[in-house]
Design a protein around this motif. Structure first.
Motif, PDB file in Angstrom:
ATOM      1  N   GLY A  77       0.799  -1.217   0.000  1.00  0.00           N
ATOM      2  CA  GLY A  77       0.000   0.000   0.000  1.00  0.00           C
ATOM      3  C   GLY A  77       0.829   1.262   0.000  1.00  0.00           C
ATOM      4  N   GLY A 130      -2.579  -9.708  -2.341  1.00  0.00           N
ATOM      5  CA  GLY A 130      -3.240  -8.445  -2.020  1.00  0.00           C
ATOM      6  C   GLY A 130      -3.311  -7.480  -3.183  1.00  0.00           C
ATOM      7  N   ASN A 233      -3.580  -2.131  -5.538  1.00  0.00           N
ATOM      8  CA  ASN A 233      -3.707  -2.659  -4.182  1.00  0.00           C
ATOM      9  C   ASN A 233      -5.189  -2.939  -3.899  1.00  0.00           C
ATOM     10  OD1 ASN A 233      -4.359  -1.947  -1.162  1.00  0.00           O
ATOM     11  ND2 ASN A 233      -2.214  -2.581  -1.179  1.00  0.00           N
ATOM     12  N   LYS A 234      -5.504  -4.144  -3.457  1.00  0.00           N
ATOM     13  CA  LYS A 234      -6.903  -4.549  -3.264  1.00  0.00           C
ATOM     14  C   LYS A 234      -7.626  -3.670  -2.240  1.00  0.00           C
ATOM     15  CE  LYS A 234      -7.903  -8.829  -2.600  1.00  0.00           C
ATOM     16  NZ  LYS A 234      -7.793 -10.220  -2.087  1.00  0.00           N
ATOM     17  N   ARG A 235      -6.927  -3.297  -1.180  1.00  0.00           N
ATOM     18  CA  ARG A 235      -7.569  -2.464  -0.160  1.00  0.00           C
ATOM     19  C   ARG A 235      -7.890  -1.083  -0.720  1.00  0.00           C
ATOM     20  NH1 ARG A 235      -3.378  -4.846   2.367  1.00  0.00           N
ATOM     21  NH2 ARG A 235      -2.152  -2.913   2.363  1.00  0.00           N
ATOM     22  N   ARG A 239     -11.779   0.570  -1.345  1.00  0.00           N
ATOM     23  CA  ARG A 239     -12.281   1.797  -0.727  1.00  0.00           C
ATOM     24  C   ARG A 239     -12.988   2.720  -1.712  1.00  0.00           C
ATOM     25  NH1 ARG A 239      -7.368   1.366   2.470  1.00  0.00           N
ATOM     26  NH2 ARG A 239      -6.229   2.627   0.947  1.00  0.00           N
TER      27      ARG A 239
END
Length: 320
Positions: A77, A130, A233-235, A239
């Protein structure tokens, strides 16, 4: 100054990522390369269609993150997305080597079929790390740059060959040369100082690094057609709101289409530029092609032995 600039950019990520309004996308290649030009177009489309709510800054030429560090930066991230040559991930899982195997796919139609066969496994491995795959960019077919004419592999015996992935290191070994890891920005100096005497890469990389300044011969063996992958990035992606996700995925689809539609044209243009700038461009001898095809068969067998189930499934799905 460069370190300070990078530190400032990274320190800003925490404050911006929560609102998903300012993202950073490192890519290892310069602005003259097709993958970077597509990255700029991809970012511009997203900015326009989100009304500036998602603004992606493309950092070209390894200016923000070194090539080999980009996957780690995206996973952690540290940056929200990035572009990487897929073959450098070969030590993480053998499925990332599929498009670095000589003579497995040598035309763009074959390369597309191979990608469709490998894509499910690639997406699965990226997800475990990820990351989410957004799009791929194909390179022109990889050919041989040398300081001397090459009619057969023995002409290269003992030469130091540029390597940039696990597969190209193995290829150099099998060619009777010494693999030497060199990234794109360092190619001219590596040749001029005698660190390497040969490399297999695309005509585009040759033009971008002005190969005519340090080598004389380009043998158009068209050994394989590799790809870059652009990952997020998956996160960070998670979002985003639903509409912004749709816009990003739509822009990724357009980028992928642009990649495959323009790569052959770029290959022809860049090969012509090599000739225009005085390089000796020639077709390979039958003996050289035969020797390289034999190496390709060896590498396919070795690749399958690394993961018989997963690699075997890719080869079964691939039917050119």
């Amino acid at each position: 100054m460069k370190k300070l600039t990078s530190a400032l950019v990274f320190s800003s990520l925490l404050s911006t990522s929560a609102f998903a309004d300012k993202w950073h996308m490192p890519t290892p290649y310069g602005d003259g390369n097709l993958p970077t030009q597509i990255a700029y177009s991809f970012a511009a489309e997203i900015k326009e269609k989100t009304g500036g709510d998602l603004d992606i800054t493309v950092h070209s030429g390894g200016s923000l993150v070194k090539h080999t560090e980009i996957p780690k930066a995206v996973k952690s991230g540290q940056v929200q997305m990035g572009e990487v040559f897929m073959g450098i991930l070969g030590n993480e899982d053998p499925i990332f080597k599929h498009d670095n195997i000589p003579f497995l796919a040598t035309s763009y139609d074959e390369a597309k079929q191979l990608w469709e066969a490998a894509k499910p496994a690639v997406e699965k491995q990226l997800d475990k790390s990820g990351m989410k795959l957004l799009y791929t960019v194909a390179w022109p077919a990889q050919s041989l740059y040398t300081e001397m004419p090459v009619e057969q592999l023995s002409d290269l015996s003992g030469a130091k060959m540029r390597a940039y992935s696990p597969s190209t290191s193995r290829l150099a070994d099998l060619m009777g040369t010494t693999p030497t890891t060199i990234q794109v920005p360092d190619i001219p100096q590596a040749f001029s100082t005698g660190i390497i005497q040969a490399m297999i890469t695309s005509p585009s990389t040759g033009v971008d690094s002005q190969a005519w300044d340090y080598v004389n011969y380009y043998t158009d063996v068209k050994a394989w057609i590799p790809k870059n992958i652009v990952v997020v990035n998956k996160r960070a992606f998670g979002r985003l709101d639903k509409e912004t996700k749709r816009i990003v995925l739509e822009a990724a689809k357009h980028a992928q289409e642009q990649s495959w539609s323009k790569v052959a044209e770029r290959a022809d243009k860049d090969t012509a530029l090599l000739v225009e700038n005085g390089m000796n461009v020639s077709e390979p001898s039958e003996k050289l092609i035969s020797e390289l095809q034999t190496i390709g068969e060896t590498m396919i067998s070795e690749w399958k032995a690394e993961d018989p189930k997963e690699v075997g499934a890719i080869l079964d799905r691939y039917n050119p």
